[in-house]
Scaffold this active site. Structure first.
Site, PDB file in Angstrom:
ATOM      1  N   SER A   1       0.840  -1.196   0.000  1.00 38.20           N
ATOM      2  CA  SER A   1       0.000   0.000   0.000  1.00 38.20           C
ATOM      3  C   SER A   1       0.870   1.239   0.000  1.00 38.20           C
ATOM      4  O   SER A   1       2.010   1.227   0.491  1.00 38.20           O
ATOM      5  CB  SER A   1      -0.895   0.027   1.250  1.00 38.20           C
ATOM      6  OG  SER A   1      -1.527   1.283   1.413  1.00 38.20           O
TER       7      SER A   1
ATOM      8  N   TYR B   1      -1.396  -1.003  10.129  1.00 36.56           N
ATOM      9  CA  TYR B   1      -1.554  -1.296   8.703  1.00 36.56           C
ATOM     10  C   TYR B   1      -0.319  -0.860   7.921  1.00 36.56           C
ATOM     11  O   TYR B   1       0.216  -1.608   7.098  1.00 36.56           O
ATOM     12  CB  TYR B   1      -2.797  -0.585   8.179  1.00 36.56           C
ATOM     13  CG  TYR B   1      -3.081  -0.790   6.716  1.00 36.56           C
ATOM     14  CD1 TYR B   1      -3.644  -1.977   6.251  1.00 36.56           C
ATOM     15  CD2 TYR B   1      -2.809   0.209   5.786  1.00 36.56           C
ATOM     16  CE1 TYR B   1      -3.924  -2.163   4.913  1.00 36.56           C
ATOM     17  CE2 TYR B   1      -3.085   0.034   4.443  1.00 36.56           C
ATOM     18  CZ  TYR B   1      -3.647  -1.151   4.009  1.00 36.56           C
ATOM     19  OH  TYR B   1      -3.918  -1.325   2.674  1.00 36.56           O
TER      20      TYR B   1
END
Length: 257
Positions: A149, A164
């Site tokens: 990401s 995350y």
């Protein structure tokens, strides 16, 4: 029937508006066999059947907890049995897409949430790769594509905060190190780092959150799931044979480095 030479295994590919489902459908459209591994076994099986019916390719779905070694091993054994029986082509690609976010601030992140985010994103990538890599090495050909990401590159975001970002950064290090290790075997390992994508993870977001995201995108829009899926199939193709250890950004210019 479409001429099929290899199978793509995907984790987390059942969400209706998800990157995983778009990627599974693109693999099938390009003639790959498809295996879907997801925590929801019923949805995995139905999604695989829908893909088989629409694209006339062999497709199977299995219930798998990617963070559980025994669950992953059982799925790998089931896929190997289908390959041995001639119902699936040999596995040629692995798309590690399954993941969860961590939307709360760091000081509100307890150890249970930290461990869960790490387990699904990072440990899941490790376990599934370890399960399916040996057959690729034996075949002398394979493509592993890991979902990271933009949060791993710039640190956090509206929907993906500290756990995350840390987990997705771990995937980048994993990708680079494994790519070097297996490069002589004919297996490539690459990562994709999407920015904002129009997926179901955005359902329920506030106008303020959406405005904050869109304000940072020079191209002025989110990526579509199909645009991200195209990178997975490209990195799994013969055309990408000399690409390994790379990170493919798709973020509309929101992070340029």
């Amino acid at each position: 029937m479409t001429s099929i030479q290899r199978t793509a295994v995907l984790t987390g590919a059942t969400s209706e508006k998800g990157i995983g489902l778009a990627t599974a459908r693109r693999y099938a459209r390009e003639g790959w066999g498809v295996v879907i591994l997801d925590l929801d076994g019923e949805k995995s099986a139905k999604t695989a059947q829908d893909i088989a019916n629409e694209f006339n390719v062999p497709a199977f779905g299995y219930q798998v907890d990617v963070a559980d070694e025994a669950s992953v091993a059982a799925a790998q054994a089931a896929v190997a049995a289908e390959v041995a029986a001639g119902r699936l082509p040999v596995v040629g690609a692995l798309a590690n897409i399954a993941g969860i976010t961590s939307p709360v601030p760091f000081l509100e992140t307890d150890l249970a949430l930290w461990n869960k985010v790490m387990a699904v994103n990072a440990t899941g990538t490790y376990l599934v790769t370890k399960a399916f890599l040996p057959a690729m090495i034996e075949a002398g050909w394979g493509r592993i594509v890991n979902m990271s990401s933009v949060s791993a590159q710039r640190g956090g975001g509206v929907f993906g905060k500290v756990p995350y970002s840390a987990a997705k950064a771990a995937i980048l290090g994993f990708t680079k190190a494994l790519a070097r290790e297996v490069a002589p075997t004919g297996v490539t390992v690459n990562a994709i780092t999407p920015g904002a994508v129009d997926t179901n993870i955005r359902v329920g977001s506030t106008d303020e959150q959406e405005a904050a995201i869109n304000a940072g995108i020079p191209m002025g829009r989110n990526a579509t799931t199909e645009e991200v899926a195209a990178l997975f199939t490209f990195l799994s193709s013969e055309d990408a044979a000399y690409l390994t250890g790379t990170t493919m950004d798709i973020n509309g210019g929101s992070h340029i480095h």
